[in-house]
Structures are given as structure tokens and as C-alpha cells.
Design an enzyme around this catalytic site. Sequence first.
Site, PDB file in Angstrom:
ATOM      1  N   LYS A 192      56.221  50.161   4.098  1.00  0.00           N
ATOM      2  CA  LYS A 192      55.099  50.788   4.806  1.00  0.00           C
ATOM      3  C   LYS A 192      54.454  49.758   5.730  1.00  0.00           C
ATOM      4  O   LYS A 192      54.383  48.570   5.381  1.00  0.00           O
ATOM      5  CB  LYS A 192      54.114  51.301   3.749  1.00  0.00           C
ATOM      6  CG  LYS A 192      52.964  52.121   4.258  1.00  0.00           C
ATOM      7  CD  LYS A 192      52.160  52.669   3.067  1.00  0.00           C
ATOM      8  CE  LYS A 192      50.979  53.511   3.498  1.00  0.00           C
ATOM      9  NZ  LYS A 192      50.304  54.142   2.350  1.00  0.00           N
ATOM     10  N   SER A 238      49.444  58.966   2.580  1.00  0.00           N
ATOM     11  CA  SER A 238      49.669  58.261   3.819  1.00  0.00           C
ATOM     12  C   SER A 238      51.051  57.598   3.920  1.00  0.00           C
ATOM     13  O   SER A 238      51.471  57.232   5.006  1.00  0.00           O
ATOM     14  CB  SER A 238      48.605  57.172   3.982  1.00  0.00           C
ATOM     15  OG  SER A 238      48.678  56.245   2.904  1.00  0.00           O
ATOM     16  N   SER A 283      48.666  58.376  -2.134  1.00  0.00           N
ATOM     17  CA  SER A 283      49.562  58.207  -0.987  1.00  0.00           C
ATOM     18  C   SER A 283      51.011  57.863  -1.288  1.00  0.00           C
ATOM     19  O   SER A 283      51.826  57.810  -0.374  1.00  0.00           O
ATOM     20  CB  SER A 283      48.993  57.155  -0.043  1.00  0.00           C
ATOM     21  OG  SER A 283      47.932  57.713   0.667  1.00  0.00           O
TER      22      SER A 283
HETATM   23  N1  GLN Z   1      44.600  61.013   0.918  1.00  0.00           N
HETATM   24  C1  GLN Z   1      43.788  59.960   0.384  1.00  0.00           C
HETATM   25  C2  GLN Z   1      42.807  59.473   1.414  1.00  0.00           C
HETATM   26  O1  GLN Z   1      42.895  59.890   2.528  1.00  0.00           O
HETATM   27  C3  GLN Z   1      44.650  58.884  -0.159  1.00  0.00           C
HETATM   28  C4  GLN Z   1      44.998  57.782   0.749  1.00  0.00           C
HETATM   29  C5  GLN Z   1      45.811  56.719   0.083  1.00  0.00           C
HETATM   30  O2  GLN Z   1      46.196  56.835  -1.078  1.00  0.00           O
HETATM   31  N2  GLN Z   1      46.072  55.650   0.809  1.00  0.00           N
HETATM   32  O3  GLN Z   1      41.958  58.685   1.109  1.00  0.00           O
END
Ligand code: GLN
Length: 485
Positions: free
Chosen positions: A75, A152, A176
Site C-alpha cells: 500500500k 482504504s 481498511s
Molecule cells: N473507513 C474507515 C475510515 O475511513 C477506515 C479507514 C482505515 O482503516 N484506514 O476511517
Amino acid sequence: MLSALTIAQAHDKLAGREVSSNELVRACIERIEKIDGKINAVVHRNFERALVEANKIDDDKKFDNPLTGIPYLAKDVYCEEGVPTTACSNILREKNYVPPFDSTTTKRLKTAGAISIAKTNTDEFTMGCSTESSCYGVTRNPWDTSRVAGGSSGGSAAGVCAGEGIFALGTDTGGSIRQPAGFCGIAGLRTTYGRTSRFGVMSMASSLDTIGPLCRTVEDLAIVLQAIAGKDPLDATTADMPVPDYRADLKKGMKGIKIGIPKEYLIKGMSNEVEASVKAAAEAFGKLGATLADISLPHTKYALAAYYVLCPCEVSSNMARYDGIRYGHTAGKYKNLLDYYEQVRSTGFGPEVKRRIMIGTYALSAGYYDAYYRQAQKVRTLIGGDFDKAFRSVDVILAPVSPTPAFTIGAHADDPVALYLEDIFMDGAVMAGIPALSVPCGFSGEGLPIGLQLMSARWQESTILRAAHAYEQATEWHKKLPVLN
Ligand code: GLN
């Protein structure tokens, strides 16, 4: 297709001299070049260096570690020396921030012989659950390119799903890893907070951030975890806990395992297909020898709200370092230092990052701190308590990953709160700091993958890996591949 092998299969072929690391790396590169235009999973390519590393490994002919010679995707928040790393944000993209150091995790993988070949797309600074807030554009779901891949870590999930790398690294602050793995029909593991090092991984919300692998099988999750788990002197939040033999533990089967099904996770409004798949998975566990029990996690309904207070608070603090002074985006003409900061940050950050900085700064400000931040921390303790109590009577908690399969790109474009609600089943584990994974458990009528979530007590990754492996051995969901030509 060579690039669609699992780590275990690829290792057998490397060790048996049926295939070289160079061939594996080239197979992934060719796949990326052929199909990434359709899914946009990859944002920086590191091909030349990857081929040099592969050739060196082929010359050494030592394949003692199951990861030696295996190409993977990271990532775009994992720092790697000499490789552009931008968190998919314009604030770092403008001059392509190139870190002068390696994250502990990519370094540990390098020591094991794994080869990083590309950086994957993410929501800007990992804020989102659809990879739509990336400055490089959305990642598309390989099963249906009109849908999101989740987020994400959408680029990592779509990349593994489409055969662009043998495995990938992601981060899970609030879901994510698990959610995109669920949307793309692969396996993803969020580790216990403190199990894996975050050193060199760009921070979002430091008391919630964790890192972990996305793979084609649960066995592969165990292989990667083995290489990256454990205390890191460079990350004070990692714990000095023994690291078990995760792969050996997979073989223990389901005998004696008690699985709890929390009533708060089967809610009105979720898709019937998701509910049916999760219930069928619970039955399958029963047939495998597990004992099933109905349980309750009474504070579950507050998890999402608490997350969306705590997360922006920590985001507002972590984002303060991006000031355009030493690296990244700059401003041309400015009146004074304050004007400079304003210009850099208002043109460098996208709307979701700005929204969170504003919410977080507000919630932390004098007069509001007690009403929001302190209150959310108290809720967090209560949620942790629910899980502690549950794990006194069960070993594993079973739940859905998402209320629906992958949604259409743009579906929540005008409604950030609707997007936040997609995380409804993700935040309990986050608040409790426990490990949780996602494993495929079905397909919708429209041919979209459905994910099953398994959670266990802190440090018990072995237990959920073992359960998910037993389930995977008894089902065929993980063997299906999307058609993308
Ligand atoms: N969807 C969650 C957020 O927007 C999780 C993001 C993540 O785990 N990096 O905060």
C-alpha cells in the site's frame, strides 16, 4: 497463470526449480501492464529493482523461507527507501516524496526474501472505505469494474484479486484491510494492536492504526504474519509477546473451538444475501466440529460513532506534520508563514482529509474535549469490556464484514456519513484492539464476493487463522477468480 499462485504454491515451484523468481516477478509485471488500466490498483512501479532482486535470489538458489523470491504489492503508505510513497495525496505527490528509509515491515519481508514490485492505491492518507478519495483516481473492483474495490486498501485487495502480485500489504485503522478483502473475495488480516510494527508506515490515527497482509488464502496470511510479527525497537507500541508458529497452528482444526454469534451484528437493513451467507458459514463451522453460541456485545451500536470521533481527533494531530516546509507540496507566492501553511494545506489536502482535520480539531478544542473525545474514550473502554467478557466463554466471534457487497462507484459521493456507515461491522474490533480477519463466504446473485469476519481475543491470531483455514478447506469460495482480460 503464474501470478495467481498462492505463496505456498509459488514457494513449492521455486524450491522445486520449476519456476524462477525472475519468471514470477515478470508474470506479475506483465499482468499489471495488461490489466491495471482497467482497475487502477497500482500507483508506483518498482519493476527494475524487483527484477534485480529476483535475479540475485535465483543466483543464490536458497529458498528456505516460504517468502523468498515471492513478488508482492505494498500500500502506498509503506515507506521503502528510494521508492515513491505518497499516501495517494497531492501533498506528497507533487514532488513525489521518496523516503530515505524502509518501514520495519517491508524490511522484514526483504530479509525473508520477498520482493516489493509496486505501490498500491489507497484513499488519501487511508481515510475512506472505497479508494475514491485517492489523488490517482478510484480503484475498480475486478469482479465488476463499475463498483468500488473497497478501501482504504482497495489497490492491495484488487491487485491480489486480479493476479498482479502474489500477496499485498495493507493497513487497517477502521476496517481498511478486512472490508476491501471482503469486497474483492480474498483473505485479509488485521492484527492485534501491538503485534506488528507501524514504523515507517504513514500514520492516520495512531491509537487505532494496525498493519497486515491481504492474500489469496488463509495459509498465506499465516506465512506473511510469521515474517512480520513481533517486537520492534523502533515502534514503542509493539509488545514483547512470543510469536507462535502460525502455519503449524493452522492444522489444529476446529475441535474444541467455541464460536459466538453476536446478535448486534445481524441487523435490520443489511442485505439478505450477506445474512444468508454468514448464517450458512456458521452452520459450516458447526459441521466442522465447532460449538456455536449466541452472544451479546451490548455496546456495539456506539462503536461507529466513537470511531468517527476518535479517528478524526488523531488525524488532526497526525496531519499537522504536512506543512510543506521540508518535503512535499509547496506554495509559490505567499505573504507570511501562516499564509504559506494555509496555501500548502488547502491546495495539498483533498476534501475528506480536510473534513477530518476540522472535525478532529473541533472535538479536541477546549470546552468540547470532555463532551466528545473523553466521552468516546469511555465508550471505547466499554466496548473493549464487552469483548473481554465474551472471550471468557467463546474463542472466536463470527460476524459479517460489510452490510452489502461492493457498492457502485460514486454511490455515496454526496454523503460522507453514508460512507462512514459502511464501516458498521468494522469498528468493534478496532475499539477493542483485537485481531480480526475477513475470508470469502459466498457470492451475491450479481456475482459479487461476500466476506465473513472472524475475531478473537488479543494476541490470538492463531485461533482465527486456524478457524478460517478449516472453513476455507471445506469451501470453494476462495478458488473463484474474476474474468478480466
Ligand atoms: N473507513 C474507515 C475510515 O475511513 C477506515 C479507514 C482505515 O482503516 N484506514 O476511517
